[in-house]
Design a protein around this motif. Sequence first.
Motif, PDB file in Angstrom:
ATOM      1  N   SER A 179       0.817  -1.221   0.000  1.00  0.00           N
ATOM      2  CA  SER A 179       0.000   0.000   0.000  1.00  0.00           C
ATOM      3  C   SER A 179       0.846   1.264   0.000  1.00  0.00           C
ATOM      4  O   SER A 179       0.345   2.348  -0.320  1.00  0.00           O
ATOM      5  N   ILE A 180       2.124   1.145   0.349  1.00  0.00           N
ATOM      6  CA  ILE A 180       2.968   2.347   0.351  1.00  0.00           C
ATOM      7  C   ILE A 180       3.177   2.874  -1.063  1.00  0.00           C
ATOM      8  O   ILE A 180       3.603   4.023  -1.245  1.00  0.00           O
ATOM      9  N   TYR A 181       2.872   2.040  -2.083  1.00  0.00           N
ATOM     10  CA  TYR A 181       3.046   2.487  -3.466  1.00  0.00           C
ATOM     11  C   TYR A 181       1.758   3.004  -4.089  1.00  0.00           C
ATOM     12  O   TYR A 181       1.726   3.301  -5.290  1.00  0.00           O
ATOM     13  N   GLU A 182       0.701   3.111  -3.277  1.00  0.00           N
ATOM     14  CA  GLU A 182      -0.515   3.755  -3.774  1.00  0.00           C
ATOM     15  C   GLU A 182      -0.198   5.206  -4.142  1.00  0.00           C
ATOM     16  O   GLU A 182       0.591   5.879  -3.464  1.00  0.00           O
ATOM     17  N   GLN A 183      -0.805   5.696  -5.187  1.00  0.00           N
ATOM     18  CA  GLN A 183      -0.483   7.021  -5.719  1.00  0.00           C
ATOM     19  C   GLN A 183      -0.660   8.126  -4.676  1.00  0.00           C
ATOM     20  O   GLN A 183       0.109   9.081  -4.637  1.00  0.00           O
ATOM     21  N   THR A 228       9.766   3.153   7.804  1.00  0.00           N
ATOM     22  CA  THR A 228      11.030   2.548   8.228  1.00  0.00           C
ATOM     23  C   THR A 228      10.730   1.451   9.233  1.00  0.00           C
ATOM     24  O   THR A 228       9.941   1.653  10.162  1.00  0.00           O
ATOM     25  N   ILE A 229      11.349   0.295   9.031  1.00  0.00           N
ATOM     26  CA  ILE A 229      11.216  -0.831   9.953  1.00  0.00           C
ATOM     27  C   ILE A 229      12.503  -0.916  10.763  1.00  0.00           C
ATOM     28  O   ILE A 229      13.583  -1.112  10.209  1.00  0.00           O
ATOM     29  N   PRO A 255       7.810 -10.021  -2.081  1.00  0.00           N
ATOM     30  CA  PRO A 255       8.664  -9.145  -2.899  1.00  0.00           C
ATOM     31  C   PRO A 255       9.588  -8.297  -2.021  1.00  0.00           C
ATOM     32  O   PRO A 255       9.189  -7.850  -0.943  1.00  0.00           O
ATOM     33  N   ASP A 256      10.787  -8.086  -2.510  1.00  0.00           N
ATOM     34  CA  ASP A 256      11.742  -7.303  -1.726  1.00  0.00           C
ATOM     35  C   ASP A 256      11.455  -5.809  -1.902  1.00  0.00           C
ATOM     36  O   ASP A 256      12.126  -5.109  -2.666  1.00  0.00           O
ATOM     37  N   LEU A 257      10.482  -5.347  -1.161  1.00  0.00           N
ATOM     38  CA  LEU A 257      10.105  -3.934  -1.214  1.00  0.00           C
ATOM     39  C   LEU A 257      11.098  -3.057  -0.467  1.00  0.00           C
ATOM     40  O   LEU A 257      10.952  -1.836  -0.445  1.00  0.00           O
ATOM     41  N   THR A 258      12.112  -3.686   0.141  1.00  0.00           N
ATOM     42  CA  THR A 258      13.133  -2.929   0.863  1.00  0.00           C
ATOM     43  C   THR A 258      14.419  -2.800   0.057  1.00  0.00           C
ATOM     44  O   THR A 258      15.428  -2.319   0.577  1.00  0.00           O
ATOM     45  N   GLU A 302      12.469   3.554  -2.384  1.00  0.00           N
ATOM     46  CA  GLU A 302      12.647   4.752  -1.573  1.00  0.00           C
ATOM     47  C   GLU A 302      11.608   4.855  -0.463  1.00  0.00           C
ATOM     48  O   GLU A 302      11.637   5.777   0.337  1.00  0.00           O
ATOM     49  N   LYS A 303      10.686   3.903  -0.417  1.00  0.00           N
ATOM     50  CA  LYS A 303       9.560   4.063   0.498  1.00  0.00           C
ATOM     51  C   LYS A 303       9.558   3.106   1.684  1.00  0.00           C
ATOM     52  O   LYS A 303       8.849   3.342   2.651  1.00  0.00           O
ATOM     53  N   LEU A 304      10.299   2.018   1.627  1.00  0.00           N
ATOM     54  CA  LEU A 304      10.330   1.065   2.732  1.00  0.00           C
ATOM     55  C   LEU A 304      11.767   0.684   3.015  1.00  0.00           C
ATOM     56  O   LEU A 304      12.454   0.138   2.157  1.00  0.00           O
TER      57      LEU A 304
END
Length: 369
Positions: free
Chosen positions: A143-147, A154-155, A176-179, A184-186
Amino acid sequence: MVVFEITVLGANGGPTEYGTQCFILKPARTEDPELIAIDGGSGMHQLREMLVQGQHDNESYDEFVPSFYEHDREPIEFFIHPKLSIQKGLSKSLIQSLKRQEGHFESANITKQTFKVFQGITDYYITHPHLDHISGLVVNSPSIYEQENTKKKTIWGLSHTIEALQKHVFNDLIWPDLTAERSEKLKLKFLNSREVQKCTIFPWDVIPFKVHHGVGVRTGTPVYSTFYIFRDRKSKDCVIVCGDVEQDRRECGESLLEEFWSYVAENIPLAHLKGILVECSCPLSSKPEQLYGHLSPIYLIDELSSLNTLYNSSKGLSGLNVIVTHVKATPAKRDPRLTILEELRFLAEERNLGDLRISIALEGYTLFL
């Protein structure tokens, strides 16, 4: 004076999959909709449920809590110490701040409101990488990639947590490696045990401590978790939020809990300790070999007795709020939360711990400490 608002998204210790551990923290009465979370077992689903409740529930505290044991619902006063201040749903200050800063928040549908609240969680402090403490965070992460989402997340965690998330979760296989570096978002960030870290969004210090959480089934090597101290730099008031824990494993040569309580007693005056959210997963009837790296009432009271001895107060731990988390559901006749609470209160009185205010953490409620 109330310093911390703590919203319980989840406090369930399993084996049911709903409402596992996640707490949202913010300073009391602030107008900023930004939030931090401790653990991520629950997430957007619970936020949506709380927003729905906020639309339909009145402000009365004469309400019932889902139980599904002797009765499907039990009176809330069975679970909460009468001096603990609580509110059903998200805090009024959070909702008001969203209405002020998001012009169309009140008229938006529940799903859009849920995304807005979740967007405000900028930092996660994870205690350990077990699924019941990370599953909501992981599933919610796309959801961090929602427009409409312009904020980053940050975790944070000690090395045992971050390395496991890198290797076993955000690895393009399990998730998926969203990190990844191009993201730039996670981000994943390391903390060091006992080292003071400044919170990025609040005027708080964050101090993590490594603790024991059993041993690996296959390897037999120690498994670790984390206790977090959150300290308001202005008032010096603190709250402690604990991950899963067992008593010190002396065979490891590590007195981690002993060192933690010593730090607390030496650095936090009892009057400034607003509360401890700590697990007590199993009732007294559980055998030690059935705890699997967790606490039962006798062991939790042992730890609180150690803290009491270190404070050496004539009034014991009077006034301290202890909020019990991570109770495991069992096919018993009585709600194990009520059994554990009764056992803890009896043992606390037997040990002369003073007016210790013991309650159960309830999903869907906000605590004011």
